[in-house]
Design a protein around this motif. Structure first.
Motif, short mmCIF file in Angstrom:
data_model
loop_
_atom_site.label_atom_id
_atom_site.label_comp_id
_atom_site.label_asym_id
_atom_site.label_seq_id
_atom_site.Cartn_x
_atom_site.Cartn_y
_atom_site.Cartn_z
N LEU A 1 39.41 58.01 31.12
CA LEU A 1 39.74 56.68 32.25
C LEU A 1 40.71 55.56 32.19
N ASN A 2 40.64 55.67 30.52
CA ASN A 2 41.91 54.47 30.36
C ASN A 2 41.93 53.17 30.87
N ASP A 3 40.28 52.03 30.94
CA ASP A 3 39.82 51.05 31.39
C ASP A 3 39.90 50.24 30.65
N ALA A 4 40.88 49.23 31.14
CA ALA A 4 41.37 47.98 29.99
C ALA A 4 40.10 47.30 29.36
N ARG A 5 39.17 47.21 30.63
CA ARG A 5 37.98 46.68 29.85
C ARG A 5 37.12 46.79 28.80
N SER A 6 37.35 48.27 28.62
CA SER A 6 36.93 49.02 27.04
C SER A 6 37.44 48.79 25.78
N VAL A 7 38.55 48.46 25.53
CA VAL A 7 39.49 47.85 23.87
C VAL A 7 38.41 46.84 23.61
N SER B 1 40.83 57.32 20.96
CA SER B 1 41.08 58.25 21.83
C SER B 1 40.71 56.63 22.88
N GLY B 2 39.94 56.46 22.89
CA GLY B 2 39.81 54.79 23.51
C GLY B 2 41.26 54.73 24.12
N LEU B 3 41.18 53.55 22.97
CA LEU B 3 42.49 52.80 22.08
C LEU B 3 43.88 53.53 22.64
N MET B 4 44.05 54.76 22.93
CA MET B 4 45.41 55.33 23.40
C MET B 4 45.98 55.13 24.65
N SER B 5 47.09 54.82 23.99
CA SER B 5 47.65 54.40 26.07
C SER B 5 47.97 53.04 26.60
N GLN B 6 46.74 51.99 25.24
CA GLN B 6 46.51 50.66 25.80
C GLN B 6 47.24 49.78 24.66
N SER B 7 48.16 49.03 25.75
CA SER B 7 49.07 48.29 25.10
C SER B 7 48.69 46.54 24.93
N GLN C 1 46.28 46.77 17.21
CA GLN C 1 46.64 46.15 16.14
C GLN C 1 45.59 47.08 15.34
N ALA C 2 44.70 47.24 16.39
CA ALA C 2 43.22 48.08 15.54
C ALA C 2 44.02 49.66 15.39
N PHE D 1 50.24 58.84 16.29
CA PHE D 1 50.59 59.43 17.10
C PHE D 1 50.45 59.19 18.51
N SER D 2 49.33 57.73 18.92
CA SER D 2 48.75 56.44 19.41
C SER D 2 50.47 55.64 19.37
N LEU D 3 50.33 55.30 18.59
CA LEU D 3 51.33 53.59 18.54
C LEU D 3 52.62 54.79 18.69
N GLY D 4 53.27 55.35 18.04
CA GLY D 4 54.31 56.10 17.43
C GLY D 4 55.22 56.25 19.17
N SER D 5 54.52 56.95 20.21
CA SER D 5 54.79 57.32 21.13
C SER D 5 54.33 57.95 22.52
N GLN D 6 52.91 56.87 22.55
CA GLN D 6 52.47 56.61 23.77
C GLN D 6 52.19 55.60 23.93
N ILE D 7 53.08 54.23 23.65
CA ILE D 7 53.20 53.09 23.78
C ILE D 7 54.41 53.32 23.99
N GLU D 8 54.76 52.23 25.05
CA GLU D 8 56.31 51.68 24.60
C GLU D 8 56.15 50.11 23.76
#
Length: 280
Positions: free
Chosen positions: A113-119, A139-145, A151-152, A170-177
């Motif tokens: 869902l990529n819902d920022a409210r879940s962070v 998985s839920g936090l992946m791609s969240q900036s 930090q999590a 993987f999430s930190l390295g290449s899924q966010i800028e």
């Protein structure tokens, strides 16, 4: 589930009701067949499936709640439907849920869902004793900036479970800028500590190499040379060389041409990028 086209089309059609498919899914022990049922319900994606999935999320049965979550995570695919409503239902469930299987499903659902409210609620679960729940958090936090999410993920990149470390890296390295000293240091730590040639450990190291290379961090050069000169070179290391394009990597890449054939085009691109920066 029978793989014949007629059987499959029959289930996708309205000839078998949503409630019937839900009943079958609730009783199904075979995971592959279970996910077939879930896929059909997701693809239908109408208000009926939303309502029925919402009811499942209110069930006293953890298995039924997980089914409701699984449906809502990708309702409407490939054309997603009711995104906000799906997030609302899952957030409400998450606020009171204690079953590990359901919590894990919610994490994976929010990853879709990529819902920022879940962070914030997911971050509270990052130290949960159940490994599947922590994987769901990743998985839920992946791609969240969001700073809290990052930090999590940094914390989870040092989890005792190697699969969680792998996905968090993987999430930190290449899924966010996002580029911060804390992210860079977390990636460097993985390069230093993940030293074995075990497939998963090597992949963690490769993801960290690529993450630093994408951020043009020169601290990656020495360990990347060592990786390229080793007996087991993964695709991620060559991709990292391509991204950072440093002439000091050129000799190791040329030697690699003698035997490395996982992705010849990628290797040629890495050599070109590193050669173009050479002063030779």
């Amino acid at each position: 589930m029978d793989s014949s086209n007629n059987y499959w089309e029959n289930f996708k059609s309205e000839s078998i009701s949503t409630q019937q498919i839900i009943q079958l899914a609730c009783c199904e022990e075979n995971q592959e067949t279970y996910w077939d049922y879930v896929l059909i319900l997701r693809m239908r994606g109408s208000n009926e499936e939303l309502v029925e999935a919402s009811k499942l999320c209110q069930s006293q049965s953890p298995k039924k709640r997980s089914l409701g979550v699984d449906i809502l995570g990708e309702l409407g695919i490939p054309q997603r439907t009711f995104l906000t409503q799906c997030g609302d239902i899952l957030l409400n469930l998450l606020s009171n849920e204690s079953d590990s299987n359901v919590l894990a499903s919610i994490g994976f659902a929010f990853g879709h869902l990529n819902d920022a409210r879940s962070v914030e609620p997911l971050v509270k679960l990052k130290n949960h004793p159940n490994v599947d729940v922590r994987m769901g958090v990743v998985s839920g936090l992946m791609s969240q900036s969001d700073e809290l999410a990052i930090q999590a993920l940094i914390d989870l990149s040092s989890d005792e479970n190697e699969d969680i470390r792998n996905w968090a890296t993987f999430s930190l390295g290449s899924q966010i800028e996002t580029d911060t000293p804390a992210i860079r240091d977390a990636l460097l730590t993985r390069i230093i500590l993940e030293t074995s040639e075990d497939e998963t450990i090597a992949e963690i190291r490769g993801e960290a190499l690529l993450g630093l290379a994408l951020r043009k961090d020169e601290r990656v050069i020495s360990p990347l040379i060592a990786e390229l000169e080793s007996d087991c070179v993964g695709r991620l290391a060559v991709e990292a060389a391509k991204e950072i394009g440093d002439a000091k990597l050129y000799p190791a890449l040329i030697k690699l041409q003698q035997w490395w054939d996982l992705d010849i085009k990628l290797l040629e691109e890495a050599i070109s990028n590193c050669n173009s920066n050479s002063s030779i």
